[in-house]
Write a protein that holds these residues in place. Structure first.
Motif, PDB file in Angstrom:
ATOM      1  N   ASP A 224       7.186  24.581  60.285  1.00 37.42           N
ATOM      2  CA  ASP A 224       6.526  24.824  61.566  1.00 37.42           C
ATOM      3  C   ASP A 224       5.010  24.757  61.462  1.00 37.42           C
ATOM      4  OD1 ASP A 224       9.010  25.086  62.826  1.00 37.42           O
ATOM      5  OD2 ASP A 224       9.148  27.186  62.264  1.00 37.42           O
ATOM      6  N   ASN A 225       4.321  25.866  61.709  1.00 37.00           N
ATOM      7  CA  ASN A 225       2.860  25.853  61.790  1.00 37.00           C
ATOM      8  C   ASN A 225       2.158  26.146  60.467  1.00 37.00           C
ATOM      9  OD1 ASN A 225       2.869  25.316  64.593  1.00 37.00           O
ATOM     10  ND2 ASN A 225       3.233  27.478  65.040  1.00 37.00           N
ATOM     11  N   ALA A 226       2.876  26.128  59.378  1.00 32.75           N
ATOM     12  CA  ALA A 226       2.270  26.424  58.078  1.00 32.75           C
ATOM     13  C   ALA A 226       1.228  25.372  57.708  1.00 32.75           C
ATOM     14  CB  ALA A 226       3.347  26.478  57.000  1.00 32.75           C
ATOM     15  N   ASP A 227       0.210  25.792  56.946  1.00 33.39           N
ATOM     16  CA  ASP A 227      -0.758  24.832  56.433  1.00 33.39           C
ATOM     17  C   ASP A 227      -0.278  24.325  55.071  1.00 33.39           C
ATOM     18  OD1 ASP A 227      -1.313  26.838  54.590  1.00 33.39           O
ATOM     19  OD2 ASP A 227      -3.136  27.500  55.615  1.00 33.39           O
ATOM     20  N   HIS A 228      -1.041  23.399  54.494  1.00 36.38           N
ATOM     21  CA  HIS A 228      -0.590  22.750  53.272  1.00 36.38           C
ATOM     22  C   HIS A 228      -0.438  23.735  52.106  1.00 36.38           C
ATOM     23  CE1 HIS A 228       0.120  19.549  50.419  1.00 36.38           C
ATOM     24  NE2 HIS A 228      -0.885  19.965  49.665  1.00 36.38           N
ATOM     25  N   LEU A 229      -1.337  24.706  52.007  1.00 35.82           N
ATOM     26  CA  LEU A 229      -1.302  25.656  50.899  1.00 35.82           C
ATOM     27  C   LEU A 229      -0.418  26.868  51.173  1.00 35.82           C
ATOM     28  CD1 LEU A 229      -5.018  25.603  49.655  1.00 35.82           C
ATOM     29  CD2 LEU A 229      -3.040  24.389  48.730  1.00 35.82           C
ATOM     30  N   ILE A 230       0.238  26.904  52.316  1.00 37.58           N
ATOM     31  CA  ILE A 230       1.137  28.003  52.696  1.00 37.58           C
ATOM     32  C   ILE A 230       0.396  29.334  52.552  1.00 37.58           C
ATOM     33  CG2 ILE A 230       3.499  28.860  52.518  1.00 37.58           C
ATOM     34  CD1 ILE A 230       3.419  25.877  52.767  1.00 37.58           C
ATOM     35  N   THR A 231      -0.767  29.431  53.166  1.00 40.17           N
ATOM     36  CA  THR A 231      -1.605  30.616  53.000  1.00 40.17           C
ATOM     37  C   THR A 231      -1.103  31.829  53.781  1.00 40.17           C
ATOM     38  OG1 THR A 231      -3.052  29.769  54.755  1.00 40.17           O
ATOM     39  CG2 THR A 231      -3.680  29.287  52.486  1.00 40.17           C
ATOM     40  N   ASP A 232      -0.345  31.602  54.846  1.00 45.42           N
ATOM     41  CA  ASP A 232       0.169  32.724  55.633  1.00 45.42           C
ATOM     42  C   ASP A 232       1.344  33.359  54.893  1.00 45.42           C
ATOM     43  OD1 ASP A 232       1.540  34.387  57.492  1.00 45.42           O
ATOM     44  OD2 ASP A 232       0.707  33.251  59.159  1.00 45.42           O
ATOM     45  N   PRO A 233       1.284  34.659  54.601  1.00 41.16           N
ATOM     46  CA  PRO A 233       2.380  35.320  53.879  1.00 41.16           C
ATOM     47  C   PRO A 233       3.734  35.149  54.553  1.00 41.16           C
ATOM     48  CG  PRO A 233       0.465  36.754  53.979  1.00 41.16           C
ATOM     49  CD  PRO A 233       0.169  35.591  54.877  1.00 41.16           C
ATOM     50  N   ASP A 234       3.755  35.134  55.896  1.00 40.39           N
ATOM     51  CA  ASP A 234       5.031  34.970  56.597  1.00 40.39           C
ATOM     52  C   ASP A 234       5.637  33.603  56.323  1.00 40.39           C
ATOM     53  OD1 ASP A 234       4.877  37.499  57.655  1.00 40.39           O
ATOM     54  OD2 ASP A 234       4.019  36.857  59.558  1.00 40.39           O
ATOM     55  N   ASP A 235       4.782  32.570  56.228  1.00 37.98           N
ATOM     56  CA  ASP A 235       5.285  31.225  55.935  1.00 37.98           C
ATOM     57  C   ASP A 235       5.836  31.156  54.515  1.00 37.98           C
ATOM     58  OD1 ASP A 235       4.603  30.185  58.449  1.00 37.98           O
ATOM     59  OD2 ASP A 235       2.554  29.750  57.813  1.00 37.98           O
ATOM     60  N   ALA A 236       5.132  31.802  53.570  1.00 37.09           N
ATOM     61  CA  ALA A 236       5.601  31.810  52.178  1.00 37.09           C
ATOM     62  C   ALA A 236       6.931  32.555  52.071  1.00 37.09           C
ATOM     63  CB  ALA A 236       4.552  32.449  51.276  1.00 37.09           C
ATOM     64  N   GLU A 237       7.047  33.658  52.792  1.00 37.99           N
ATOM     65  CA  GLU A 237       8.291  34.426  52.765  1.00 37.99           C
ATOM     66  C   GLU A 237       9.432  33.619  53.356  1.00 37.99           C
ATOM     67  OE1 GLU A 237      10.072  38.120  55.210  1.00 37.99           O
ATOM     68  OE2 GLU A 237       8.190  38.534  54.167  1.00 37.99           O
ATOM     69  N   TYR A 238       9.150  32.919  54.464  1.00 44.14           N
ATOM     70  CA  TYR A 238      10.177  32.095  55.093  1.00 44.14           C
ATOM     71  C   TYR A 238      10.644  31.000  54.140  1.00 44.14           C
ATOM     72  CZ  TYR A 238      12.349  28.703  58.241  1.00 44.14           C
ATOM     73  OH  TYR A 238      13.224  27.812  58.819  1.00 44.14           O
ATOM     74  N   ALA A 239       9.683  30.337  53.483  1.00 43.40           N
ATOM     75  CA  ALA A 239      10.030  29.277  52.538  1.00 43.40           C
ATOM     76  C   ALA A 239      10.913  29.831  51.425  1.00 43.40           C
ATOM     77  CB  ALA A 239       8.765  28.655  51.957  1.00 43.40           C
ATOM     78  N   ALA A 240      10.551  30.991  50.897  1.00 43.68           N
ATOM     79  CA  ALA A 240      11.324  31.583  49.805  1.00 43.68           C
ATOM     80  C   ALA A 240      12.724  31.961  50.258  1.00 43.68           C
ATOM     81  CB  ALA A 240      10.600  32.805  49.259  1.00 43.68           C
ATOM     82  N   GLU A 241      12.851  32.502  51.464  1.00 46.94           N
ATOM     83  CA  GLU A 241      14.168  32.890  51.966  1.00 46.94           C
ATOM     84  C   GLU A 241      15.055  31.673  52.167  1.00 46.94           C
ATOM     85  OE1 GLU A 241      13.355  35.183  55.428  1.00 46.94           O
ATOM     86  OE2 GLU A 241      12.980  37.036  54.310  1.00 46.94           O
ATOM     87  N   VAL A 242      14.458  30.569  52.668  1.00 49.79           N
ATOM     88  CA  VAL A 242      15.223  29.334  52.833  1.00 49.79           C
ATOM     89  C   VAL A 242      15.686  28.818  51.477  1.00 49.79           C
ATOM     90  CG1 VAL A 242      15.057  26.903  53.506  1.00 49.79           C
ATOM     91  CG2 VAL A 242      14.142  28.668  55.014  1.00 49.79           C
ATOM     92  N   ILE A 243      14.770  28.821  50.499  1.00 49.89           N
ATOM     93  CA  ILE A 243      15.123  28.337  49.158  1.00 49.89           C
ATOM     94  C   ILE A 243      16.251  29.179  48.565  1.00 49.89           C
ATOM     95  CG2 ILE A 243      14.295  28.058  46.788  1.00 49.89           C
ATOM     96  CD1 ILE A 243      11.505  27.484  48.016  1.00 49.89           C
ATOM     97  N   ALA A 244      16.132  30.498  48.670  1.00 53.65           N
ATOM     98  CA  ALA A 244      17.145  31.386  48.098  1.00 53.65           C
ATOM     99  C   ALA A 244      18.502  31.174  48.760  1.00 53.65           C
ATOM    100  CB  ALA A 244      16.692  32.838  48.231  1.00 53.65           C
ATOM    101  N   ALA A 245      18.511  31.051  50.094  1.00 53.62           N
ATOM    102  CA  ALA A 245      19.774  30.840  50.804  1.00 53.62           C
ATOM    103  C   ALA A 245      20.379  29.481  50.452  1.00 53.62           C
ATOM    104  CB  ALA A 245      19.545  30.944  52.303  1.00 53.62           C
ATOM    105  N   TRP A 246      19.534  28.467  50.391  1.00 54.13           N
ATOM    106  CA  TRP A 246      19.999  27.111  50.059  1.00 54.13           C
ATOM    107  C   TRP A 246      20.551  27.066  48.639  1.00 54.13           C
ATOM    108  CZ3 TRP A 246      18.028  23.758  46.305  1.00 54.13           C
ATOM    109  CH2 TRP A 246      18.438  22.418  46.384  1.00 54.13           C
ATOM    110  N   ALA A 247      19.891  27.752  47.722  1.00 53.84           N
ATOM    111  CA  ALA A 247      20.277  27.706  46.311  1.00 53.84           C
ATOM    112  C   ALA A 247      21.675  28.266  46.076  1.00 53.84           C
ATOM    113  CB  ALA A 247      19.261  28.462  45.459  1.00 53.84           C
ATOM    114  N   THR A 248      22.113  29.207  46.897  1.00 54.09           N
ATOM    115  CA  THR A 248      23.441  29.803  46.698  1.00 54.09           C
ATOM    116  C   THR A 248      24.547  28.767  46.833  1.00 54.09           C
ATOM    117  OG1 THR A 248      23.639  30.431  49.038  1.00 54.09           O
ATOM    118  CG2 THR A 248      22.675  32.042  47.539  1.00 54.09           C
TER     119      THR A 248
END
Length: 404
Positions: A224-248
């Motif tokens: 969505d609205n994340a910048d290239h460096l994923i500086t917003d903590p909410d964006d980083a958390e979202y990315a991590a949650e997606v990765i964790a869910a996908w990895a299962t």
């Protein structure tokens, strides 16, 4: 989240610095994280994503590429190929600790690097790219007028992220010559592509090209609205949650057998935000939720409060017990709804010092829908009091605490 500092030998013999973020609970898998171009292992996005994955039972090794951060060596003498070599050596270092990585995660040019390295790491089952370029040569767009000077002098300083970085001609030539099309097409691993449509550094079209070149299984999720460096903590958390869910879906994330007397396993709670109250809660590999406190009590309100979870346990157990009884009796119960409230005020209990002196009161309102007669309704309300969580709350419990 325990963090271990370690080192390993890079492609040119330099000592590379790394951090291994470990789960507080069972270690279910290991991920290897490649940071963005000229960044470091300690960039906020890498820290936050590693913390989230560790909370889900996935250990994460993040390291500084040669000549960057705390690693030795001359960055001007590195290349895209040497970054790939460093990744393979990092995976080897993990394998020597019996922690061979099953997941590769790469941010920006690090995403291109993990695509290039995956074929050389047999243990890898899944690859994740975040804001990655399809063409590694894309990075030279950041060098501007310095390209001519690099070509003429063999190396030159380039301002990147507000700091001077010395870039060598070898890097420019290597990155321009690199093509990932064939490596992506023959990846033979599950691929997750994360990219932000408004990424001004690496355009969203790169994600489309990576996705088109890849074979299934492959997934694309927008940031969505994340910048290239994923500086917003909410964006980083979202990315991590997606990765964790996908990895299962693609990794073997089976936890060790639970100890005797704990048939449902262990619920692991890990602090996610030392400055607030946010907590990662994991029950085995399949269930992850957040706990927090409301804004009024110093939290960020990103999850239920501890008393909220306690009330939820009572409500869920009540509903399940009623349903089981009605199903066994063959009664026409269409729907159960249980509303639970607790009269204490979240974080104020501990601060007031009167927690033990105050009586806990849970108010439970049960709504039963269906063609039930009065006798059936009354019996179901009586059965509600027999739910296991209700009985636990009515009795005094024993809590055994051990320090490790």
């Amino acid at each position: 989240m325990p963090t271990e500092r370690l080192t390993f030998t890079g492609h040119d013999g330099s000592t590379l610095a790394a951090r291994l973020d470990l789960p507080d609970g069972p270690h279910l898998a290991t991920a290897l994280f490649a940071h963005c171009f000229t960044c470091s292992k300690d960039i906020p996005a890498a820290r936050r994503i590693a913390a989230r994955l560790a909370g889900a039972g996935i250990a994460v090794l993040r390291f500084d590429f040669t000549g960057l951060g705390h690693s030795e060596g001359e960055f001007a003498n590195t290349s895209f190929s040497s970054n790939v070599d460093d990744l393979v050596l990092a995976a080897k270092a993990l394998a020597e600790r019996n922690m061979a990585p099953s997941l590769l995660i790469g941010h920006s040019l690090g995403g291109a690097a993990v695509l290039g390295a995956a074929g050389g790491i047999d243990s890898v089952k899944g690859v994740v790219t975040i804001g990655a370029p399809y063409d590694p040569g894309h990075v030279t767009h950041n060098f501007g007028d310095a390209l001519d000077k690099i070509a003429a002098e063999g190396a030159a300083e380039v301002m990147l992220g507000g700091r001077p970085i010395r870039i060598g001609q070898g890097f420019v030539e290597d990155v321009k010559a690199e093509t990932l099309t064939g490596k992506i097409a023959t990846l033979h691993r599950a691929l997750l592509i994360l990219h932000a449509p408004r990424d001004a550094t690496v355009g969203i079209e790169n994600a489309g090209e990576i996705f088109s070149a890849a074979k299934h299984p492959k997934s694309f999720v927008t940031l969505d609205n994340a910048d290239h460096l994923i500086t917003d903590p909410d964006d980083a958390e979202y990315a991590a949650e997606v990765i964790a869910a996908w990895a299962t879906r693609y990794l073997d994330l089976k936890p060790p057998a639970p100890p005797p007397g704990a048939p449902e396993g262990i619920v692991c709670v890990s602090e996610a935000d030392p400055d607030g109250f946010l907590q990662d809660i994991n029950s085995g590999p399949d269930h992850h939720v957040l706990a927090d406190e409301p804004l009024a009590y110093g939290g960020s309100n990103r999850g239920m409060s501890p008393y909220g979870f306690l009330s939820a346990g009572l409500g869920a157990c009540t509903s399940m017990t009623i349903r089981m009884y009605a199903r066994r009796k063959g009664w026409p119960l269409d729907h159960v709804q249980v509303a639970v409230s607790h009269d204490k005020v979240h974080a104020q209990d501990a601060e007031s010092g009167g927690g033990q002196a105050q009586a806990d009161t849970f108010k439970r309102v049960i709504n039963l829908t269906g063609d039930l007669n009065d006798e059936q309704r009354q019996k179901l309300l009586e059965i509600a009091d027999k739910c296991p969580v209700h009985r636990t709350l009515e009795q005094s419990s024993t809590i055994i605490t051990e320090a490790v």
